[in-house]
Design an enzyme around this catalytic site. Structure first.
Site: not given
Length: 887
Positions: A785-787, A789, A820
């Site tokens: 994931t992006d940070w 999410t 993440m």
């Protein structure tokens, strides 16, 4: 004891020197000469220059946010010109502007500090949503001009942007400040030669520059990394002939872009984004609807001239090959030219753009009079279109015109390839259908772009025939539910080293792991959640300033080491210095923050107590040029060299995964992160990302993370916006580049985006992550994931959002392996959702789902730089030649 990779030597290293020199050469290859009446290059007789503009001394090396890189220093344009032997004679003007900027900066941080004091550290996100913008320039006076004692002026226009905020078509951003116009007009009228340099990461309005008498040259420097001032001087002085070409259409007016009125904040709706232009993005729109741009896609001028002669075109059911002879027809300067191959597909059941890029290459450096013959090939099936009614890539019967040129607006028809019947090249399954009705653009009877000789060229073109029966067809096979790995019968406890030594299988190791252990493995090491300065871009405990780590909870028991993940699409974003005690424990608050301005915000904390035997470490990295500049080189070898720079520094500093390259499409010029992305064209984006990845992954055990997967085309409300897009546009425009990057280079990782696509968070989309990326494309790595999410903080605290966040359990179910930077809530959500009864939790998952994610993470860890015997990542790939080959 933690292992520290950084050096204790504060001096500039040989690696830094070498990589900055490489970056300098790379940067000059992507600068684009937009206008020139002969003023450039500056003649050797020019010894003095009058230097003005907000980017003269405050040159932007790259955008803000996670796209930033903390390099040792930045060489600005003033320093670059001086290193080239020129004397800058307007120091007084530059000093006055510096003073104005510093006063504005202090006021900005004072106000932000006040807001943080009133609203808590959540207000820290204002750094992203309300970034500091440098003020308009101070006036240029008659005294400045008289004192400059030269007939040559260079005026530098800078713009900056970054994650969390989109741009706006207003003065000081997309448009020029009135103060800039006044200064430029005065300078252009008073100096014999005036050169305007655009130090920008994206498109700006150039009407004023093209209409102002006395402007002799306009050079798109772009944002060229921390050594960019030297690279700019190389081009201005003629040491390097500019050879960059645009990878995005520069419109005459912002309103000419198809999404101009509805993009992001422009219509007041940041929750829903309707991609009504469909496949008509960038030049596909401008050409198909006959709208004249200021500068077309693929455009770039030079100090010399070239002739491109097509000598042969061949086509069969496997590939199309075009042979060209490129000659430098100038008399003075050597240079390089970009050759672009387009095709025009027949309109049948499906509408088609006027033309689409099929292949490209760049010549070597050619001396005056020298020529080079090149054969450029691409797969015949790449001319197919996606038909949602058949859930297939289809080539309709008819004539495919092959065009050759050096931009999208100077192509010539060189061949006509006739396909006798429709041919299906891939049979898939519709996976990402729109969640609402879309009133997409249609060409209808509208006249496309054309030119006087086009019909005659079609008549004279070489006629070639291909039989549909000879065209190969692939059919995707989709996996069923993730099977549960049966309970282990191995007996002894298995470690990851046992698997690497082939004493046990990865399945046997995973079978021994508990649900809690696997949940820990699938969640990053942060347990406080996303939102503080220590987390945003600096969550790594092992490599200060890195974005995060995977868990080390299984290190002692299973020998599973943690991977370090670092931000920075233009290099590694790490803390330039940090302090550790004799046992290698980091001392919080000592050293340099990975994010600028912490001291001015009062978030740096109190000065820590540092033991007498503490050691200071240093992590200086190279800021390479931004992705858009790299793409403007149109040279995959140059881009691979940029990746090689990053890969070398990853090896040295212990970073496993680089959270780059970013490769979203330049759908609209106001996207705040366009500088991180390559192009409006998916072929260019995919080839660039693949080249970057191949450059990085030639280094043992390190890899790239292509992002943001997918449809991440706006920054305002990026965590909660829902993109409504047709499946044809998704597959032809927004996923095609990712597909090319995966098939050609097999990046170690893919990062999902924050947004929703057709009503589903991309991080929770099994169709996107498993069916398409893994089953259709053969992706073999880890998806993360992006940070943040899964929630924890908002970019705009207090604002109400129409759509919520993704879920951790939903990530596991979809095949999004790693969450993440992680939180305890993520771990708990996964654990309680495993084999839960339907309705008892929001998203039940199976043990097999969790095991599949854990297995993929362990597979990448085993191949990573965590282990000394790591070798370059070698998942199956076709290489760049699978899409474009050049001989």
């Amino acid at each position: 004891m933690a292992k520290i990779f950084a050096t204790t030597n504060p001096g500039i290293s040989e690696r830094e020197k070498r990589n900055m020199e490489r970056s300098r050469k790379i940067a000059s290859q992507g600068m684009v000469l937009l206008e020139n009446d002969g003023a450039l290059p500056l003649p050797g007789s020019t010894k003095k220059v009058a230097l003005y503009g907000n980017g003269a001394r405050r040159t932007v090396k790259g955008g803000t946010g996670s796209g930033d890189v903390n390099s040792r220093f930045i060489i600005n344009i003033e320093q670059g010109l001086e290193e080239a032997g020129l004397t800058v004679t307007t120091k007084g003007w530059l000093d006055r502007y510096d003073e104005k900027v510093e006063n504005a900066r202090q006021a900005y941080f004072a106000d932000l500090k006040k807001q943080i004091g009133e609203g808590g550290e959540g207000a820290f996100m204002l750094l992203f949503t309300q970034p500091f913008q440098e003020p308009a320039v101070v006036p240029v006076t008659e005294e400045d001009i008289q004192a400059s004692d030269t007939d040559t002026a260079v005026y530098v226009i800078s713009r900056n942007s970054g994650e969390g905020k989109d741009r706006a078509p207003v003065a000081g951003d997309y448009e020029l400040y009135e103060e800039e116009k006044e200064a430029i007009a005065l300078v252009a009228g008073r100096y014999e030669k005036t050169v305007v340099v655009l130090n920008v990461g994206g498109v700006v309005d150039t009407k004023f520059l093209r209409a102002t008498q006395g402007i002799n040259a306009v050079l798109l420097m772009s944002q060229a990394g921390n050594i960019g001032g030297y690279a700019l001087a190389d081009v201005v002085t003629g040491k390097v002939t500019p050879s960059g070409h645009l990878t995005t259409t520069w419109a005459e007016n912002y309103t000419d872009y198809p999404s101009a009125e509805t993009f992001s904040h422009m219509n007041g709706d940041i929750h829903d984004e309707y991609y009504k232009e469909g496949i008509y993005v960038g030049y596909r729109y401008f050409d198909s609807f006959n709208i004249s741009p200021a500068y077309p896609f693929g455009y770039g001028s030079s100090y010399t001239s070239f002739e491109v002669e097509t000598t042969e075109v061949c086509a069969d059911a496997g590939q199309v090959s075009v042979t060209v002879k490129v000659t430098n027809t100038g008399k003075t300067y050597s240079g390089r030219e970009v050759v672009q191959i387009y095709y025009s597909a027949p309109a049948g059941k499906l509408e088609k753009p006027y033309q689409e890029l099929a292949a490209y290459t760049k010549t070597r450096e050619l001396a005056p009079g020298e020529n080079q013959t090149l054969t450029i090939s691409y797969p015949f099936a790449e001319m197919a279109s996606y038909d949602t009614d058949r859930a297939s890539w289809v080539m309709e019967a008819g004539t495919y015109y092959i065009r050759v040129g050096t931009s999208s607006r100077n192509t010539r028809v060189e061949a006509a390839v006739c396909l006798d019947e429709p041919a299906v090249t891939q049979v898939l399954s519709n996976r990402l259908q729109p969640d609402c009705e879309l009133d997409e653009f249609s060409r209808g009877e509208a006249a496309t772009y054309s030119y006087a000789q086009e019909d005659a060229e079609k008549e004279a073109a070489v006629k070639l025939s291909v039989k549909a029966a000879d065209v190969a067809c692939r059919k995707a096979e989709y996996r069923a539910q993730n099977p549960q790995i049966p309970a282990d019968a191995f007996g002894e406890k298995i470690t990851l080293q046992d698997v690497m030594d082939k004493k046990a299988s990865l399945d046997e190791l995973v079978a021994q792991l508990s649900v809690a252990e696997m949940a820990d493995l699938c969640v990053g090491t942060s347990r406080g959640g996303f939102g503080s300065e220590s987390i945003i871009g600096a969550a790594s405990a092992a490599c200060p300033g890195a974005a995060g780590d995977t868990t080390s909870a299984l290190l002692e028991d299973r020998g599973v080491m943690n991977m370090i993940l670092a931000d920075g699409p233009a290099g590694l974003r790490l803390s330039t210095s940090f302090v550790a005690d004799k046992d290698n424990n980091l001392i919080p608050g000592a050293g340099q923050s990975a994010l600028p301005g912490m001291d001015l915000l009062g978030l740096a904390g109190e000065e820590p107590e540092i033991p007498a035997d503490a050691v200071t470490y240093y992590q200086y990295c190279t800021a390479i040029p931004i992705a858009t500049l790299l793409a403007q080189s149109w040279d995959v070898d140059v881009i691979a060299q940029a990746g090689d720079i990053v890969g070398e520094e990853m090896e040295e500093l212990g970073v496993t995964l680089w959270l780059a390259p970013g490769m979203n499409i330049h759908r609209n010029p106001l996207c705040g992160r366009n500088f991180e992305y390559y192009s409006e064209d998916p072929l260019v984006a995919g080839m660039c990302a693949a080249a970057d990845t191949l450059g990085v992954q030639k280094h043992p055990g390190v890899g790239t993370t292509i992002k943001h997967f997918a449809f991440n085309n706006q920054e305002d409300n990026r965590m909660h916006t829902n993109g409504h897009i047709s499946e044809r546009a998704i597959r032809e425009i927004y996923l095609k580049g990712f597909e090319i990057a995966v098939r050609a280079s097999q990046p170690m990782s893919i990062m999902t985006s924050y947004n929703l696509g057709n009503g589903i968070h991309t991080a929770n989309s099994c169709d996107l992550l498993t069916a398409i990326a893994r089953d259709e494309w053969g992706f073999a790595g880890v998806v993360m994931t992006d940070w943040g999410t899964t929630g924890g903080v908002e970019m705009n605290p207090g604002e109400t959002f129409k759509y919520g966040s993704s879920s951790a359990a939903g990530c596991v179910k979809a095949g999004n392996d790693l969450i993440m930077p992680g939180s305890q809530n993520d771990v708990d959500d996964i654990i309680r959702s495993v084999d839960a009864a339907e309705g008892s939790v929001p998203c039940p998952i199976t043990l097999g789902d969790l095991q599949a994610c854990a297995k993929r993470i362990l597979s990448i860890v085993a191949q990573s730089s965590c282990y000394r015997e790591a070798v370059p990542y070698a998942a199956k790939k076709c290489g760049l030649e699978g899409y474009v080959s050049v001989k």
